[in-house]
Write an enzyme that holds these catalytic residues in place. Structure first.
Site, short mmCIF file in Angstrom:
data_model
loop_
_atom_site.label_atom_id
_atom_site.label_comp_id
_atom_site.label_asym_id
_atom_site.label_seq_id
_atom_site.Cartn_x
_atom_site.Cartn_y
_atom_site.Cartn_z
N GLY A 216 0.80 -1.22 0.00
CA GLY A 216 0.00 0.00 0.00
C GLY A 216 0.83 1.27 0.00
O GLY A 216 0.40 2.31 -0.50
N ASP B 115 8.30 -6.87 13.45
CA ASP B 115 7.50 -7.38 12.32
C ASP B 115 8.09 -8.70 11.81
O ASP B 115 8.21 -8.92 10.62
CB ASP B 115 7.46 -6.35 11.20
CG ASP B 115 6.36 -6.64 10.18
OD1 ASP B 115 5.41 -7.38 10.54
OD2 ASP B 115 6.46 -6.16 9.04
#
Length: 472
Positions: free
Chosen positions: A23, A136
Site C-alpha cells: 500500500g 515485524d
C-alpha cells in the site's frame, strides 16, 4: 503506478523488475550503474510526516548495522513530488513463506537452524546501543539465501529504545498470529516481543498452521493448539521450547534472543556445531564516546608502541651441511696428489725451510759478471753443528778492468742493500733457482748462492749488510 523497467533513479539506479508491492509503495530490483551490482530499492509514496519519518528511520537503522544476517543500506534519497527511496543489498533467495508454500512444513532440523540463525541476528539488534526492536518478524520477512544463510529483512516497523523508553514515532501494525499481545494498542514492546514473533514463525514452519492470535489467547477467547498435535514428529523438547517463546506474559518467555538460541541448540543435539567462537576481548564500555576513543578512531596520536632495534639472528649451522664440504676437500686433495706426487714435500719444505743470512762486504771496486759462478759455503763461516742448508758465506768479488753488457733480465725488485746499492733476485739462469745480485745502475751481475736444492725469495736485512733467502 510502479516504476517501469529501465527507469533511472537519481542518475544511478536503473530499475530491472518489481519484487513486491504494497500500500505504501513497491520494492524493486535495480542495477547500480556506477558499481555494476544488483541492489534492492524500496520506495515510499506516502509523504506524510508520519510515514516519511518512519521510512527515514528504517534507512538510518539499517545503515548502521553490520551483520551477515541483516541487509545493509547503501543509499537514501528523496525525489521531489515523487517519493522516498532506500537502497540496500539485494538478497537473492526465497523467503520462508515461499518455501512453506513450495514444500509444506519444514523438517525439525531445518526449522531449528533457521531459528538459531535468526536468534543471532536478533541478539545483534537487541544488544546495540540503543537497542533495536524489529517488531515485524514473520515468515515473509526471513529470506534464505543460496548459501543457506537466513537473513532478516523489512525494518519498516522497527523502533529504537532510548533510555529504556521506546520511540513513539512511526506506525504500529500487527500481523495476527505473529504479533505478541503487548503490540496491540498502547502496550510497551521490547526484545521479548521479537522472541514471541520468532516462536510463532517456527510454529508455522513446523506445522504449516499459524498459531492462535496472542490477543485472543490473552483475553481467553482462544487457546493455543499443542504443536505436537499438529505434527507428532516434532520432539517434545522442541515443542516445549517453542511454547515457552509463545507465552502471553513476556516474563514467562525467554528473556533474550541468546537464551532462546541456546535452548534451540540444546534440544537439537547439535551443540558441537554451535560452540562459541573465541573472540578478542572488546574495549571497555567507557572507551566509546571518550576523548581517547575518538582520538584512536580518527587516527590521533595516542601512546606509541616502541619498536626494538632489529637484531640479526644467528643461524645455527647444521653438522650435516659439513659432510658435502668435507667430501669436496678430500676429493680435491686426492686429485692434486695424483697430478703432483711431490706436492706434500714441496709444501712442507716451503714452511720449514731454514733462512740463510749472507753478510755483504761493501766495495768500491767495479764488479764484473761471473760466467761460471761457483760459490760454496765456507767451513769457517759455518759451524759444523749447523746444517749445510743454512750457511753464512762471504761473497767472492772478482774485479774486472772492463765493463760488459748487462744481460736482458727482468729481476724482481727488492730493497737496495749490500753497501753498494745492489739488487738481489732469484734466477734459473744456471738451471737451478739461485740468488743473484746486480748493481742499481745495471752493472755488476754476480751469483750469490750455489745451494744444492736451490734458493729463492731473497730479502735484505734492514741494515743492508745481510741477505736472507729460502732454500728447500
Amino acid at each position: 503506478m510502479p516504476l517501469a523497467p529501465g527507469t533511472l533513479l537519481n542518475h544511478r539506479y536503473r530499475i530491472v523488475s518489481i519484487l513486491g508491492q504494497g500500500g505504501m509503495g513497491a520494492v524493486y530490483r535495480a542495477t547500480d550503474i556506477h558499481l555494476d551490482i544488483s541492489v534492492a530499492v524500496k520506495e515510499n509514496l506516502f509523504l506524510t510526516d508520519e510515514y516519511s519519518r518512519q521510512f527515514q528511520r528504517e534507512a538510518s537503522i539499517l545503515a548502521s548495522l553490520r551483520h551477515p544476517g541483516l541487509p545493509h543500506v547503501t543509499d537514501y534519497f528523496i525525489l521531489e513530488n515523487q517519493g522516498q527511496y532506500l537502497v540496500m543489498d539485494y538478497i537473492e533467495g526465497e523467503d520462508l513463506r515461499q518455501r512453506l508454500e513450495r514444500t509444506g512444513p519444514l523438517p525439525e532440523k531445518e526449522a531449528i537452524l533457521i531459528g538459531i540463525s535468526v536468534c543471532e541476528a536478533l541478539d545483534y539488534l537487541h544488544t546495540r546501543t540503543p537497542p533495536i526492536i524489529h517488531r515485524d518478524l514473520k515468515p515473509g520477512n526471513i529470506k534464505v539465501t543460496a548459501d543457506g544463510q537466513a537473513v532478516l529483512v523489512d525494518f519498516g516497523l522497527a523502533k529504537i529504545l532510548q533510555g529504556g523508553q521506546a520511540t513513539l514515532t512511526g506506525a504500529r501494525a500487527m500481523t495476527p498470529g505473529y504479533s505478541p499481545p503487548e503490540q496491540y494498542g498502547t502496550a510497551s514492546t521490547d526484545a521479548r516481543s521479537d522472541i514471541y514473533s520468532l516462536g510463532a514463525t517456527l510454529y508455522a514452519a513446523l506445522t504449516g498452521v499459524i498459531p492462535e492470535d496472542g490477543l485472543n489467547r490473552m483475553t481467553g477467547k482462544a487457546e493455543m493448539t499443542d504443536l505436537r498435535v499438529l505434527n507428532p514428529k516434532i520432539s517434545r523438547r522442541l515443542a516445549e521450547v517453542i511454547h515457552r517463546a509463545l507465552e502471553v506474559d513476556p516474563e514467562d518467555r525467554f528473556q533474550s534472543a541468546r537464551e532462546f538460541r541456546e535452548a534451540l541448540i540444546a534440544c537439537s543435539e547439535m551443540a558441537a556445531l554451535f560452540r562459541e567462537r573465541p573472540t578478542i576481548s572488546p574495549p571497555p564500555p567507557d572507551f566509546f564516546g571518550s576523548p581517547e576513543g575518538e582520538m584512536a578512531g580518527n587516527g590521533g596520536q595516542g601512546m606509541r608502541l616502541k619498536s626494538r632495534p632489529s637484531s640479526r639472528r644467528r643461524r645455527k649451522s647444521s653438522p650435516w651441511l659439513m659432510i658435502p664440504l668435507m667430501a669436496l676437500i678430500v676429493a680435491g686433495a686426492y686429485i692434486a696428489l695424483q697430478l703432483q706426487p711431490n706436492l706434500p714435500q714441496t709444501v712442507l719444505a716451503y714452511f720449514t725451510a731454514p733462512t740463510a743470512y749472507l753478510p755483504v762486504i761493501p766495495s768500491d771496486t767495479p764488479i764484473s759478471p761471473v760466467e761460471s759462478p761457483s760459490l760454496q759455503s765456507s767451513p769457517e763461516s759455518t759451524p759444523s753443528s749447523e746444517p749445510t742448508s743454512n750457511p753464512v758465506v762471504e761473497p767472492q768479488i772478482t774485479p774486472s778492468p772492463t765493463e760488459t753488457a748487462v744481460p736482458s733480465l727482468t729481476p724482481t725488485a727488492t730493497p737496495l742493500g749490500g753497501g753498494v746499492s745492489e739488487i738481489a733476485f732469484a734466477s734459473k739462469r744456471t738451471g737451478m733457482m739461485q740468488i743473484w745480485s746486480i748493481g742499481a745502475n745495471g752493472k755488476g751481475l754476480r751469483q750469490i748462492t750455489n745451494m744444492q736444492d736451490g734458493a729463492c725469495q731473497p730479502a735484505w736485512a734492514p741494515d743492508g749488510q745481510r741477505l736472507a733467502f729460502i732454500s728447500p
